[in-house]
Design a protein around this motif. Structure first.
Motif, short mmCIF file in Angstrom:
data_model
loop_
_atom_site.label_atom_id
_atom_site.label_comp_id
_atom_site.label_asym_id
_atom_site.label_seq_id
_atom_site.Cartn_x
_atom_site.Cartn_y
_atom_site.Cartn_z
N GLU A 168 0.67 -1.23 -0.06
CA GLU A 168 -0.01 0.02 0.01
C GLU A 168 0.99 1.18 -0.05
N TYR A 169 2.17 1.09 0.20
CA TYR A 169 2.99 2.38 0.11
C TYR A 169 4.08 2.06 -0.90
N VAL A 170 4.36 3.34 -1.34
CA VAL A 170 5.46 3.59 -2.45
C VAL A 170 6.45 4.67 -1.79
N PRO A 171 7.78 4.04 -1.15
CA PRO A 171 8.77 4.69 -0.67
C PRO A 171 9.73 5.15 -1.59
N PHE A 172 10.25 6.18 -1.51
CA PHE A 172 11.31 6.75 -2.41
C PHE A 172 12.58 7.35 -1.47
N THR A 173 13.67 7.09 -1.78
CA THR A 173 14.84 7.81 -1.16
C THR A 173 15.55 8.29 -2.22
N PHE A 174 16.29 9.49 -1.78
CA PHE A 174 17.01 10.53 -2.72
C PHE A 174 18.44 10.51 -2.26
N SER A 175 19.66 10.30 -3.01
CA SER A 175 20.85 10.58 -2.38
C SER A 175 21.54 11.33 -3.46
N LEU A 176 22.17 12.66 -3.02
CA LEU A 176 22.54 13.43 -3.88
C LEU A 176 24.09 13.51 -3.77
N ALA A 177 25.10 13.99 -5.09
CA ALA A 177 26.19 14.03 -5.01
C ALA A 177 26.45 15.15 -6.00
N ASP A 178 27.57 15.82 -6.00
CA ASP A 178 28.20 16.91 -6.95
C ASP A 178 29.87 16.85 -6.95
N LYS A 179 30.05 17.81 -7.69
CA LYS A 179 31.61 17.80 -7.85
C LYS A 179 32.46 17.82 -6.70
N TYR A 180 31.84 18.29 -5.87
CA TYR A 180 32.53 18.82 -4.37
C TYR A 180 32.58 17.59 -3.42
N GLY A 181 31.52 16.57 -3.58
CA GLY A 181 31.47 15.65 -2.62
C GLY A 181 30.07 14.90 -2.62
N ASP A 182 29.80 13.95 -1.74
CA ASP A 182 28.53 13.30 -1.72
C ASP A 182 27.78 13.80 -0.58
N TYR A 183 26.54 14.14 -0.87
CA TYR A 183 25.57 14.70 0.52
C TYR A 183 25.18 13.28 1.12
N GLY A 184 25.17 12.26 0.55
CA GLY A 184 24.39 10.99 0.88
C GLY A 184 23.15 10.98 0.86
N LEU A 185 22.27 10.19 1.59
CA LEU A 185 20.81 10.16 1.40
C LEU A 185 20.19 11.56 2.32
N ILE A 186 19.31 12.20 1.24
CA ILE A 186 19.12 13.49 1.94
C ILE A 186 17.55 13.80 1.97
N CYS A 187 16.88 12.93 1.20
CA CYS A 187 15.25 13.24 0.92
C CYS A 187 14.66 11.76 1.04
N VAL A 188 13.68 11.72 1.59
CA VAL A 188 12.65 10.46 1.76
C VAL A 188 11.08 11.07 1.48
N VAL A 189 10.49 10.19 0.53
CA VAL A 189 9.25 10.47 0.28
C VAL A 189 8.61 9.00 0.36
N ILE A 190 7.32 9.19 1.10
CA ILE A 190 6.47 7.90 1.47
C ILE A 190 5.06 8.09 0.74
N LEU A 191 4.91 7.49 -0.25
CA LEU A 191 3.51 7.54 -0.97
C LEU A 191 2.40 6.51 -0.45
N LYS A 192 1.22 6.84 0.04
CA LYS A 192 0.34 5.76 0.17
C LYS A 192 -0.87 5.99 -0.81
N LYS A 193 -1.23 4.73 -1.34
CA LYS A 193 -2.19 4.46 -2.58
C LYS A 193 -3.46 4.76 -1.69
#
Length: 579
Positions: free
Chosen positions: A459-484
């Protein structure tokens, strides 16, 4: 804090405080624990709605699915079993049974936890056991599995292992509190004999604070950074006057106190606590000990933000806060100077400012008793936090060289990896849930167990977002959980690290979830904003993203949605594509 103070708090107004439902189940009388927790809740701005079971009904309350305990629907259950009761049962066993006593008790506790998890959705706080050396074997108690002391210690170690394996189980370390206070201050034989209450009246506030600290940490309220003065705080003496060779640091005399303090701070940094410096000095002079003194434990690479100038400390601390982008109530300020402490305290009331003792030899012991750095989770990414803030300082410097924001964002060469929940990112997702306060649309907190269950629920649709750029890795920085929700998707959770604000990450995130909705035939995304004292930052979040308000919620029509331009590439299965 004295028990009498907490008892007076019971008469005060809790109306404006958030309510937390808590149940107490114990094998000895718990009315003083009830009062201490309720009174300490006032100090922490929490209204504890408490169900207290009759004492010595642990099995009756936990094992019966229809008990008053479960009917109360608590968010937290406290299980308090006393060492004295443990001893009483131990003494009744024959020698063969005594040898297995700790294993038997740990199996029993594990079963209690399993039954609670079958009948309730809550966190469990189990009180471990103060040591009781009954003198039966003397020091030989450390060499035989027939001694009570052996089994108390083994049970406490086993409880730590059980808590590591059980995501919603937390240990209130009463044993450590007891070791600091000592038996004579923590217990009263006459009180126990006459009432069955196992601790002295003024030992309960410490237990209540421990309990509240655990609950606050799970709820996302904990310290994330330490701002440090330098002279007579990190070393003895004044670097500008005494010179590098004459400051006190190392293994001789009072220098050892500063070395041990720095070692402790280094361990906090390795755990993920951010270290910053705020000093009245010229920067090159203030940096000299960290760069050149052979006995310094902390080095420039350990400091996320270093501020040394002759401006007032209030303004400098505000600057540090703006760079770290966390609340003042998530920060601790250490300074040996009472005048500076009072000036900062008067201007920034929510900043934690311990009253350091006059004698530096007492700094560390005092700070360790305050339990300033309670946490509900630890992940591998925590040790990278200082490096991430140093990388952010480079980005801030770069931004000044660009005429407009679009050019700056494009120059960062950002890449985002989108994935679901898995065994590798579950601890970080749970931690972000507990830590994120400002960019958090509904401020729902999750433990690792909660995240695991969501990941398995269709019943849930989870997303995780990990970001990096030329200076380094932010790591996992955002989470969205959608419920049907029929033809729609409801945004159960959307939280994001404030370190990536103004990078276009919220736009990228919406493009991603809207793309999922379109691909799977959903008509709308429904969002909700639940205000808290800390999340006003996202008050207009849905409006800015093009949602329309309807019946107290926010709606996005998927058919009418046009992707927002961003300067972030999507990395899926090792390939990049423009989002």
């Amino acid at each position: 804090m004295e028990f009498s103070t907490l008892r007076k708090n019971l008469k005060k107004d809790y109306t404006d405080f958030p309510v937390i439902k808590l149940a107490i189940v114990g094998d000895t009388p718990t009315q003083l624990l009830h009062q201490a927790i309720k009174g300490h809740g006032y100090e922490a701005s929490i209204h504890f709605d408490i169900y207290e079971a009759d004492y010595d009904q642990v099995d009756m309350q936990v094992m019966d699915a229809t008990s008053d305990l479960y009917a109360f629907e608590p968010q937290y259950i406290i299980l308090f079993q006393a060492t004295q009761k443990l001893a009483s049962k131990f003494y009744k066993k024959n020698n063969d049974a005594k040898k297995n006593y700790s294993d038997t008790h740990l199996d029993y506790v594990s079963h209690l936890v399993q039954v609670i998890n079958q009948n309730a959705t809550c966190r469990i706080i189990y009180f471990n056991f103060p040591e009781l050396n009954d003198g039966v074997f003397g020091n030989f108690a450390n060499k035989t599995d027939l001694s009570l002391l052996y089994h108390i210690r083994k049970i406490n170690l086993g409880l730590m292992d059980l808590a590591m394996q059980t995501k919603n189980l937390f240990i209130n370390d009463v044993a450590s509190l007891y070791s600091v206070s000592g038996k004579s201050l923590a217990t009263s034989s006459s009180t126990y004999t006459n009432t069955g209450i196992v601790f002295d009246i003024d030992f309960w506030p410490g237990i209540a604070k421990n309990t509240t600290d655990i609950i606050l940490a799970i709820g996302g309220k904990f310290k994330k950074a330490v701002i440090l003065d330098l002279d007579n705080t990190l070393w003895g003496g004044i670097i500008g006057d005494d010179g590098l060779e004459n400051i006190q640091i190392g293994e001789l005399g009072i220098g050892r106190a500063f070395t041990e303090l720095q070692t402790w701070l280094k361990q906090l940094k390795e755990r993920g606590i951010i270290l910053a410096v705020c000093s009245k000095n010229y920067e090159h002079i203030a940096l000299e000990p960290l760069e050149k003194h052979p006995d310094m434990v902390l080095r420039p690479d350990d400091i996320a933000v270093f501020v040394a100038n002759w401006e007032n400390k209030v303004d400098n601390i505000r600057y540090i806060q703006s760079v770290l982008n966390i609340g003042f109530d998530s920060m601790v300020y250490l300074d040996d100077n009472p005048f500076e402490r009072n000036m900062v305290r008067n201007e920034i009331g929510t900043l934690a400012i311990p009253e350091l003792p006059e004698d530096p030899a007492e700094y560390l012991g005092y700070l360790q008793t305050l339990n300033l750095f309670e946490t509900a989770s630890v992940t591998g990414e925590d040790s990278e936090r200082t490096k991430q803030y140093q990388e952010e300082a480079k980005r801030v410097s770069l931004q000044k060289a660009y005429a407009n924001e679009d050019e700056f964002l494009e120059s960062l060469e950002m890449v985002c990896t989108v994935s679901s929940f898995d065994k590798f990112n579950t601890p970080r997702v749970a931690q972000l849930s507990q830590r994120s306060n400002q960019f958090n649309l509904r401020t729902v907190r999750y433990t690792e167990k909660d995240i695991e269950q969501i990941g398995l629920d269709n019943e849930y649709v989870p997303f995780t977002f990990s970001l990096a750029d030329k200076y380094g890795d932010y790591g996992l920085i955002c989470v969205v959980i959608l419920k049907k929700a029929g033809e729609n998707l409801f945004v159960d959770t959307w939280f994001m690290s404030c370190r990536v604000l103004k990078r276009g990450m919220e736009n990228f995130t919406l493009n991603t979830i809207a793309g999922y909705a379109a691909e799977h035939g959903f008509k709308k995304i429904i969002g909700e904003y639940i205000p808290t004292p800390k999340n006003e930052l996202v008050k207009d979040h849905y409006a800015r993203l093009g949602f329309t308000e309807a019946d107290g919620a926010w709606e996005l029509d998927i058919k009418a949605y046009n992707k927002i331009k961003v300067y972030i590439k999507s990395n899926t299965n090792g390939t990049e594509r423009n989002n």
